[in-house]
Design a protein around this motif. Structure first.
Motif, PDB file in Angstrom:
ATOM      1  N   UNK A  31      13.081   6.612   6.687  1.00 19.19           N
ATOM      2  CA  UNK A  31      11.887   7.317   6.488  1.00 19.19           C
ATOM      3  C   UNK A  31      10.664   6.277   6.021  1.00 19.19           C
ATOM      4  N   UNK A  32      10.673   5.556   4.977  1.00 14.55           N
ATOM      5  CA  UNK A  32       9.639   4.865   4.628  1.00 14.55           C
ATOM      6  C   UNK A  32       9.114   4.086   5.631  1.00 14.55           C
ATOM      7  N   UNK A  42       0.704  -1.045   0.089  1.00 11.10           N
ATOM      8  CA  UNK A  42      -0.003  -0.202  -0.049  1.00 11.10           C
ATOM      9  C   UNK A  42       0.814   1.156  -0.017  1.00 11.10           C
ATOM     10  N   UNK A  43       1.734   1.156   0.616  1.00 12.40           N
ATOM     11  CA  UNK A  43       2.652   2.352   0.924  1.00 12.40           C
ATOM     12  C   UNK A  43       3.666   2.720  -0.307  1.00 12.40           C
ATOM     13  N   UNK A  44       3.982   1.722  -0.961  1.00  6.36           N
ATOM     14  CA  UNK A  44       4.866   1.854  -2.113  1.00  6.36           C
ATOM     15  C   UNK A  44       3.903   2.453  -3.427  1.00  6.36           C
ATOM     16  N   UNK A  45       2.785   1.951  -3.289  1.00  5.28           N
ATOM     17  CA  UNK A  45       1.856   2.666  -4.355  1.00  5.28           C
ATOM     18  C   UNK A  45       1.333   4.128  -3.930  1.00  5.28           C
ATOM     19  N   UNK A  46       0.930   4.149  -2.524  1.00  2.00           N
ATOM     20  CA  UNK A  46       0.660   5.564  -2.076  1.00  2.00           C
ATOM     21  C   UNK A  46       1.650   6.658  -2.321  1.00  2.00           C
ATOM     22  N   UNK A  47       2.988   6.206  -1.862  1.00  2.43           N
ATOM     23  CA  UNK A  47       4.215   7.211  -1.875  1.00  2.43           C
ATOM     24  C   UNK A  47       4.803   7.263  -3.386  1.00  2.43           C
ATOM     25  N   UNK A  48       4.044   6.499  -4.537  1.00  4.22           N
ATOM     26  CA  UNK A  48       4.849   6.616  -5.538  1.00  4.22           C
ATOM     27  C   UNK A  48       6.319   6.227  -5.722  1.00  4.22           C
ATOM     28  N   UNK A  49       6.602   5.155  -4.973  1.00  4.92           N
ATOM     29  CA  UNK A  49       8.162   4.691  -5.079  1.00  4.92           C
ATOM     30  C   UNK A  49       8.230   3.964  -6.401  1.00  4.92           C
ATOM     31  N   UNK A  50       9.516   4.215  -7.181  1.00  5.99           N
ATOM     32  CA  UNK A  50       9.660   3.523  -8.200  1.00  5.99           C
ATOM     33  C   UNK A  50      10.972   2.926  -8.363  1.00  5.99           C
ATOM     34  N   UNK A  51      11.958   3.245  -7.447  1.00  4.59           N
ATOM     35  CA  UNK A  51      13.174   2.681  -7.353  1.00  4.59           C
ATOM     36  C   UNK A  51      13.581   1.860  -6.248  1.00  4.59           C
ATOM     37  N   UNK A  52      13.466   2.491  -5.109  1.00 10.18           N
ATOM     38  CA  UNK A  52      13.695   1.920  -3.802  1.00 10.18           C
ATOM     39  C   UNK A  52      13.092   2.508  -2.505  1.00 10.18           C
TER      40      UNK A  52
END
Length: 292
Positions: free
Chosen positions: A133-134, A114-124
Motif C-alpha cells: 500500500x505504501x 515526503x510520504x513517511x512524513x505525510x502519512x505519519x508513519x512511525x514504525x514501518x
C-alpha cells in the motif's frame, strides 16, 4: 495485455483502498506554468535532497530524523515550491540518460521521505500488506499523470519490468508514461533507492555528470558492508534485494559474477574467485523505519 493490466490495477487499488486521484503534490493554489527547463528542475531537486541530508540524516545517509524534517524550511519549501512544478513537467524533456537516472533516483528517495512524513508513519512502511500500500499510495502528479513509487521503480527505472510479486509489466502498452522509461535499465539502481527501512541502501544525492561513478560506488559500498561468506558451507549470505530482483542481475550466475567484480580485494573476493559453486542465502529484510 492492456485490459489485464487495467483490471489488475483496479482490483489492487480497491483491495488496498487507494484513491487514484490522491497525490502528495496536489496543493491548493494555482497550478504552476509548464516547466520547460528539466535540467534546472533536476538541479533544484538535487539541492533539496542535499538540504535534507544536511538537516536530518546521519553521515552515512542510513537514518532520517523525520520529525525534525517535518518543520524544516528546506522541506516546507520542497513541498510548497518544488513538488507543484512536477504537475506540468514533461520528464521526456530531460536531455539524456544520465540526467534521467539522477532525476528519478533523487525523486524516488525524496518521495519516500515526503510520504513517511505525510502519512505519519512511525514504525514501518510495511505495516500494511507487506508494504504494497505504501509504495502505491505514495505518489506525485507528474506531467498530468499520477506516478507512484512503484511506477518510478518498476515502470521507469526498471524499464517496465513490473513488480517482482505482481504478474505483468507495470505500465500497459497504451500508457503515456512509457515515454519516460529508462531502457536498458541499470541494476545498480537497487543500491541507490532507499525505502525508509533499516535494510535499505543509504540515501545519496545523485548528479548526472557523476552518475556512473556514484552508482558504482553505491554498489561497491553496499556489497562490502552486506555480503558475508561461509567457506565451510560454500554459502554466500546477502541482502534479499538480490533475491527479489535476481532477473535484473542475470540470475544466480549474474549475481555471483557481480559480487566477484564488486567485492573489495579481501578474503571474500579471493574465495569467490576460486569457488566452483556456491549457494546464495538471502537474509530477512528489516522493514523497521530508518528513524534517527
Amino acid at each position: 495485455m492492456n485490459p489485464f493490466i487495467r483490471l489488475r490495477e483496479a482490483v489492487i487499488d480497491t483491495v488496498l483502498s487507494i484513491n487514484e486521484q490522491q497525490v502528495l503534490n496536489a496543493g491548493t493554489g494555482t497550478v504552476p506554468a509548464p516547466t520547460d527547463d528539466g535540467v534546472a528542475l533536476a538541479a533544484a531537486l538535487r539541492q533539496a535532497m542535499q538540504q535534507f541530508k544536511a538537516q536530518a540524516m546521519d553521515e552515512e545517509g542510513k537514518l532520517v530524523a523525520y520529525q525534525r524534517l517535518r518543520n524544516d524550511p528546506a522541506y516546507l519549501a520542497y513541498r510548497s515550491e518544488l513538488t507543484p512544478q512536477l504537475q506540468r513537467f514533461d520528464p521526456a524533456s530531460l536531455p539524456d540518460r544520465a540526467t534521467r537516472l539522477a532525476f528519478w533516483i533523487n525523486l524516488y528517495n525524496a518521495l519516500v521521505i515526503d510520504a513517511v512524513i505525510a502519512f505519519g508513519i512511525t514504525t514501518s512502511v510495511a505495516d500494511q500488506w507487506s508494504g504494497l500500500r505504501f509504495f502505491r499510495a505514495a505518489a506525485y502528479q507528474i506531467g498530468g499523470l499520477r506516478c507512484s513509487l512503484d511506477d518510478i521503480e518498476h515502470g521507469i527505472l526498471r524499464a517496465n519490468r513490473g513488480h517482482p510479486f505482481i504478474p505483468g509489466p507495470q505500465f500497459a502498452a497504451s500508457d503515456p508514461r512509457l515515454g519516460w522509461i529508462i531502457d536498458p535499465p541499470d541494476p545498480r539502481i537497487h543500491f541507490a533507492l532507499n525505502c525508509a527501512s533499516l535494510s535499505c541502501p543509504p540515501i545519496g544525492v545523485y548528479r548526472a555528470e557523476q552518475i556512473d561513478q556514484q552508482l558504482d560506488l553505491a554498489l561497491r559500498a553496499f556489497v562490502a558492508a552486506d555480503v558475508a561468506i561461509d567457506p565451510t558451507r560454500a554459502e554466500i549470505h546477502l541482502s534479499r534485494i538480490f533475491d527479489w530482483y535476481r532477473e535484473d542481475f542475470g540470475g544466480t550466475d549474474g549475481i555471483i559474477q557481480l559480487l566477484r567484480q564488486a567485492l573489495p580485494a579481501d578474503e571474500r573476493r579471493a574465495w569467490l574467485l576460486q569457488a566452483r559453486q556456491a549457494r546464495l542465502i538471502y537474509r530477512p529484510y528489516d522493514w523497521r523505519l530508518n528513524l534517527a
